[in-house]
Scaffold this motif. Sequence first.
Motif, mmCIF file in Angstrom:
data_model
loop_
_atom_site.group_PDB
_atom_site.id
_atom_site.type_symbol
_atom_site.label_atom_id
_atom_site.label_comp_id
_atom_site.label_asym_id
_atom_site.label_seq_id
_atom_site.Cartn_x
_atom_site.Cartn_y
_atom_site.Cartn_z
ATOM 1 N N SER A 1 -5.109 -4.081 -12.669
ATOM 2 C CA SER A 1 -4.194 -2.973 -12.431
ATOM 3 C C SER A 1 -4.962 -1.809 -11.828
ATOM 4 O O SER A 1 -6.141 -1.603 -12.134
ATOM 5 N N ALA A 2 -4.278 -1.043 -10.984
ATOM 6 C CA ALA A 2 -4.888 0.129 -10.356
ATOM 7 C C ALA A 2 -3.800 1.115 -9.999
ATOM 8 O O ALA A 2 -2.631 0.752 -9.867
ATOM 9 N N VAL A 3 -4.191 2.373 -9.860
ATOM 10 C CA VAL A 3 -3.290 3.417 -9.387
ATOM 11 C C VAL A 3 -3.821 3.913 -8.056
ATOM 12 O O VAL A 3 -4.963 4.354 -7.966
ATOM 13 N N LEU A 4 -3.010 3.818 -7.021
ATOM 14 C CA LEU A 4 -3.418 4.233 -5.679
ATOM 15 C C LEU A 4 -2.703 5.512 -5.279
ATOM 16 O O LEU A 4 -1.544 5.726 -5.633
ATOM 17 N N SER A 5 -3.410 6.348 -4.547
ATOM 18 C CA SER A 5 -2.818 7.562 -3.990
ATOM 19 C C SER A 5 -2.855 7.471 -2.472
ATOM 20 O O SER A 5 -3.346 6.494 -1.894
ATOM 21 N N ALA A 6 -2.314 8.488 -1.809
ATOM 22 C CA ALA A 6 -2.212 8.488 -0.352
ATOM 23 C C ALA A 6 -3.571 8.268 0.307
ATOM 24 O O ALA A 6 -4.570 8.873 -0.076
ATOM 25 N N GLY A 7 -3.597 7.383 1.291
ATOM 26 C CA GLY A 7 -4.827 7.104 2.011
ATOM 27 C C GLY A 7 -5.649 5.989 1.431
ATOM 28 O O GLY A 7 -6.771 5.754 1.869
ATOM 29 N N GLU A 8 -5.077 5.246 0.461
ATOM 30 C CA GLU A 8 -5.820 4.148 -0.151
ATOM 31 C C GLU A 8 -5.170 2.807 0.154
ATOM 32 O O GLU A 8 -3.961 2.703 0.383
ATOM 33 N N LEU A 9 -6.005 1.767 0.142
ATOM 34 C CA LEU A 9 -5.603 0.393 0.406
ATOM 35 C C LEU A 9 -5.819 -0.464 -0.826
ATOM 36 O O LEU A 9 -6.743 -0.232 -1.608
ATOM 37 N N PHE A 10 -4.977 -1.468 -0.971
ATOM 38 C CA PHE A 10 -5.158 -2.471 -2.017
ATOM 39 C C PHE A 10 -5.152 -3.827 -1.341
ATOM 40 O O PHE A 10 -4.225 -4.160 -0.602
ATOM 41 N N LEU A 11 -6.194 -4.603 -1.567
ATOM 42 C CA LEU A 11 -6.316 -5.931 -0.984
ATOM 43 C C LEU A 11 -6.430 -6.959 -2.093
ATOM 44 O O LEU A 11 -7.173 -6.774 -3.059
ATOM 45 N N CYS A 12 -5.682 -8.053 -1.978
ATOM 46 C CA CYS A 12 -5.803 -9.113 -2.973
ATOM 47 C C CYS A 12 -5.540 -10.464 -2.316
ATOM 48 O O CYS A 12 -4.981 -10.543 -1.220
ATOM 49 N N CYS B 1 -11.588 2.344 7.364
ATOM 50 C CA CYS B 1 -10.868 1.440 8.264
ATOM 51 C C CYS B 1 -9.647 2.192 8.794
ATOM 52 O O CYS B 1 -8.503 1.870 8.443
ATOM 53 N N PRO B 2 -9.870 3.217 9.612
ATOM 54 C CA PRO B 2 -8.836 4.196 9.954
ATOM 55 C C PRO B 2 -7.685 3.674 10.801
ATOM 56 O O PRO B 2 -6.637 4.311 10.877
ATOM 57 N N MET B 3 -7.840 2.525 11.447
ATOM 58 C CA MET B 3 -6.766 2.000 12.285
ATOM 59 C C MET B 3 -5.732 1.192 11.490
ATOM 60 O O MET B 3 -4.704 0.794 12.037
ATOM 61 N N GLU C 1 -9.815 -5.148 10.701
ATOM 62 C CA GLU C 1 -9.905 -3.726 10.406
ATOM 63 C C GLU C 1 -10.151 -3.474 8.923
ATOM 64 O O GLU C 1 -10.849 -2.523 8.549
ATOM 65 N N THR C 2 -9.595 -4.326 8.062
ATOM 66 C CA THR C 2 -9.749 -4.123 6.610
ATOM 67 C C THR C 2 -11.013 -4.772 6.050
ATOM 68 O O THR C 2 -11.261 -4.705 4.847
ATOM 69 N N ALA C 3 -11.817 -5.383 6.914
ATOM 70 C CA ALA C 3 -12.984 -6.131 6.442
ATOM 71 C C ALA C 3 -13.971 -5.268 5.680
ATOM 72 O O ALA C 3 -14.672 -5.746 4.779
ATOM 73 N N ASN C 4 -14.052 -3.976 6.017
ATOM 74 C CA ASN C 4 -15.014 -3.087 5.359
ATOM 75 C C ASN C 4 -14.393 -2.218 4.277
ATOM 76 O O ASN C 4 -15.006 -1.250 3.818
ATOM 77 N N ASP D 1 5.188 9.998 10.080
ATOM 78 C CA ASP D 1 4.157 9.248 10.780
ATOM 79 C C ASP D 1 3.025 8.932 9.818
ATOM 80 O O ASP D 1 2.525 9.787 9.104
ATOM 81 N N LEU D 2 2.605 7.657 9.790
ATOM 82 C CA LEU D 2 1.660 7.234 8.771
ATOM 83 C C LEU D 2 0.324 7.948 8.884
ATOM 84 O O LEU D 2 -0.239 8.408 7.893
ATOM 85 N N GLU D 3 -0.192 8.055 10.056
ATOM 86 C CA GLU D 3 -1.517 8.669 10.179
ATOM 87 C C GLU D 3 -1.440 10.154 9.833
ATOM 88 O O GLU D 3 -2.384 10.700 9.242
ATOM 89 N N ALA D 4 -0.358 10.812 10.170
ATOM 90 C CA ALA D 4 -0.208 12.217 9.794
ATOM 91 C C ALA D 4 -0.141 12.351 8.294
ATOM 92 O O ALA D 4 -0.737 13.260 7.700
#
Length: 267
Positions: free
Chosen positions: A48-59, A102-104, A134-137, A260-263
């Motif tokens: 379990s994890a709590v994510l905020s804006a600008g974070e990724l979750f990979l599984c 991984c900004p893109m 892009e998510t490799a790092n 807009d996502l990046e904004a």
Amino acid sequence: MIFDETSICACLFCREISGELSSSLPQAPFTVVLVSSGLVSITAAGSSAVLSAGELFLCAGSVVALAPDANCHILAAGFGGIAADTAAAGLSTPIVGDCKVCPMTAALLAELAARIESGGRSGLSALCYHILCETANADSSAPRLSPLVSEAVLAIRQNYAGLYGVEELSAQLGVSKSHLVRVFSAEMGVGPGQYLTSVRIDAAKALLARRDYPLEVVATLSGFSGANYLCKVFRKNTGLTPSEYRAQHAGTARGGAVNDLEAALYT
């Protein structure tokens, strides 16, 4: 056709999620979840994890359960094919990463969602492969929240209506109240008591906007001791009484417009 490009990389699902309704993502060889605003509690593969804006979750290879807050906006996609299987092989446990490394990812996921919605299939496999690259790092950045604070946020969000206060929360987590307050405040910018109140205010807002409940019922369902106390805290935090808020927002959809996502990530 010389070869089937979807055997290399294919999108099994792509979803945009706004608002606070809990949901689940289907199992896929490799899943990417990006949070562009708000907070979301995520559970997958026993973690379990709590994510905020600008974070990724990979599984890898797991159903993903999402419990977002009212202001949350999420893009999620599941991938299959040889490239997804290869990426999953390097992911023994789910990870949380920072989009800054991984900004893109945000723009690529938004493009994927737009193409699928429009029915465009040309180049889709290449786009999916680009997202995986892009998510490799993503694992090169540590999660923003420590395990203790992540667990505390999750406990608050799951039991805000029945949680007595910070004393009970610290006891549940097996730490002293002073330690929890110190660590939580350092990482979240507010104390656990203030955060609990904000979650309860969000719950009250959702009830006021969606249902014509009496204030006593709203207070009970959102964790306040009574209507009078709800009115006092609500007005202090929002500048409006619950009745005024209801009059302004009754019948409106929760979750807000998608920016807009990046904004959203970098402003």
